[in-house]
Design an enzyme around this catalytic site. Structure first.
Site, short mmCIF file in Angstrom:
data_model
loop_
_atom_site.label_atom_id
_atom_site.label_comp_id
_atom_site.label_asym_id
_atom_site.label_seq_id
_atom_site.Cartn_x
_atom_site.Cartn_y
_atom_site.Cartn_z
N ASP A 47 67.26 85.34 43.51
CA ASP A 47 68.11 85.49 43.54
C ASP A 47 68.74 84.30 43.28
OD1 ASP A 47 67.25 83.18 45.23
OD2 ASP A 47 67.22 85.27 47.01
N ASP B 102 71.65 81.14 44.33
CA ASP B 102 72.57 80.50 44.95
C ASP B 102 73.30 79.48 45.03
OD1 ASP B 102 70.63 81.57 47.14
OD2 ASP B 102 69.82 79.82 47.36
N ASP C 174 65.98 69.89 50.62
CA ASP C 174 64.28 69.24 51.19
C ASP C 174 63.05 68.76 49.69
OD1 ASP C 174 64.05 71.74 49.68
OD2 ASP C 174 63.40 72.41 51.44
#
EC number: 2.7.7.19
Length: 498
Positions: A86, A88, A167
């Site tokens: 996907d 983002d 992260d």
């Protein structure tokens, strides 16, 4: 037709050589502090690899005057030559501004951090506003628990702050739609080339902020084939128990991502090495190192390997089957203990299933929509052992037969049960009517000590026919008819009672 070159030469009264020497300006790159900019001609990401929906969102935000970047796993996968799952998008536009810009296609989601889902057909583009640092900002938009876990994080900031809040370095790469360059605020490009997974900031603090990051580290290491650096591994031993603070529903979703991405076996080994599997499934982990449960470990490995094969082949995988295999060792152990307490095998199995699922509630809670078919797979295992009479036909017609039979085959491959039983059921599925009757008779003769096979279903029950009442005794019979009359009255009474 006059060319553009001739038109400019004539209007400005310039020699041809002057026009030839005019060079196109270089693509503009914003002066962003702390960012290493990789221009388009130095990386392999092309707009043709980006989905149409993602391009519409990026260009729409850019035309409206906002910053717009492709970010996260999609940029990472494109740089590695993989196909992204996907796309983002990160932007400086606030969620309400994004929703207003795309109107009917957009909706707000999330509580911990508000996102916008922009949908184009079946594709959903996730749009997030740049996150800022909540340090020193006392407001309702940021909330932490007593242990430091982030509960709410709707604090917006700059692009650089957003990069610092991500992260892993491999996920902090930004594709700029304005000039098609890639921005790196840490060592993301270097770590991609080295195959290294590195945490941004202090790993222990980042794990305390969100303990799920430990599971994400394992998932990315297994998926990408990366090696977690020593700094990322060291705090896991002291932080893994903090997974109990995470909602069990979120842990369930993260577990599915670990085991349904085509790298279930590698993820399982990483989880075991880091002690994270014990934090998720303590009742199972304690049994896997026991020599008496070698078959259970083999069954679990077989289930994970089969899951990887199905994912790579593009076949569907049901979480109910996966969790039935994950929790099977604990179910057997608990069922055995209950049988030792004198409970029948069927009752022990059902109670053990309830006990095992109840233990999961505080950790990886299995939703009811998966728990029910999972229990059916377990319950049907005992029915495969009973092959007399009508039982095989009834089991074959059960809607969960296929999944239960696959689970039976898995148990056979791990040497938990005999392969003869699986072969019998394989023959029964393909045999005709006469062949099935022969197989059932053979099974009945082989199963010494089993209860007798059931016969055909009885027809609808019928009442005893009523005997017609005799008419009164004739006068010429006298007392000779009295015994018969006494018998008739007894029969009539019995008939009425029926």
């Amino acid at each position: 037709m006059v060319s553009i070159k001739d038109f400019i030469t004539k209007q400005l009264n310039l020699p041809d050589s002057a026009v030839e020497t005019v060079a196109a300006p270089p693509p503009l790159s914003p002066g962003i502090p702390g960012a290493r900019i990789t221009p388009r001609n130095e990386h392999n990401v092309s707009r043709r690899q980006i989905s149409e929906g993602a391009l519409q969102v990026l260009n729409g935000l850019h035309r409206a005057g906002f910053q717009a970047y492709l970010v996260g796993g999609s940029v990472r996968d494109l740089l590695l030559g993989r196909e992204p799952k996907d796309f983002d998008v990160a932007t400086d536009a606030h969620p309400e501004q994004v929703r207003k810009l795309f109107r009917r296609n957009a909706r707000l989601i999330g509580r911990r951090f508000i996102l916008v889902h922009v949908q184009f057909g079946h594709e959903i583009i996730e749009v997030a506003t740049f996150r800022g640092s909540a340090n020193g900002k006392e407001n309702e938009a940021s909330e932490r628990s007593e242990t430091g876990r982030i509960l709410a994080d709707n604090v917006y900031g700059s692009l650089e702050e957003d990069a610092r809040r991500r992260d892993f370095t491999a996920n902090a790469l930004y594709y700029n739609i304005a000039d098609r360059s890639i921005l790196d605020f840490s060592t993301g490009m270097e770590d991609l080339q080295a195959g290294r997974l590195r945490v941004i900031g202090d790993p222990e603090q980042r794990y305390r902020e969100d303990p799920v990051r430990m599971l994400r580290a394992v998932r990315f290491a297994a998926k990408l084939g990366f090696i977690m650096d020593a700094a990322a591994q060291a705090p896991i031993a002291t932080c893994r128990e903090r997974l109990q603070e995470v909602p069990s529903a979120r842990l369930f979703e993260e577990t599915l991502k670990l085991f349904l991405n085509g790298n279930a076996q590698t993820s399982f080994e990483h989880l075991r090495q880091q002690g994270l599997f014990a934090a998720l499934f303590p009742q199972v982990d304690v049994l896997l190192d026991n020599a008496e449960h070698s078959a259970a470990r083999a069954l679990l490995q077989g289930a994970l390997g089969g899951t990887d094969t199905r994912v790579r082949d593009g076949k569907s995988v049901t979480p109910a089957f996966l969790f039935a295999a994950l929790l099977w060792p604990a179910l057997q152990e608990q069922s055995h203990l209950l049988e030792q307490q004198g409970k029948p095998a069927t009752v022990a199995l059902q109670q053990a299933a309830s006990d095992v699922l109840q233990e999961c509630v505080g950790r990886v809670s299995v939703p009811r929509r998966f728990a029910l078919p999972m229990r059916e797979i377990w319950d049907l295992q005992a029915r495969f052992m009973r092959r007399g009479g009508r039982r095989p036909h009834a089991l074959l017609a059960h809607p969960r037969f296929r999944a239960a039979f696959d689970f039976l085959s898995l148990r056979s491959q791990s040497s938990e049960i005999s392969a003869t039983l699986v072969e019998w059921w394989e023959q029964f599925q393909t045999a005709d009517h006469d062949g099935r009757r022969i197989l059932i008779e053979q099974a009945r003769l082989e199963e010494t000590g089993q209860e007798a096979a059931l016969g055909p279903l009885p027809a609808t029950s019928r009442r005893r026919p009523r005997r017609r009442r005799r008419r009164g005794n004739r006068p010429d019979q006298g007392d000779a008819a009295q015994p018969g009359g006494a018998d008739d009255s007894h029969d009539d009474g019995q008939s009425d009672s029926d």
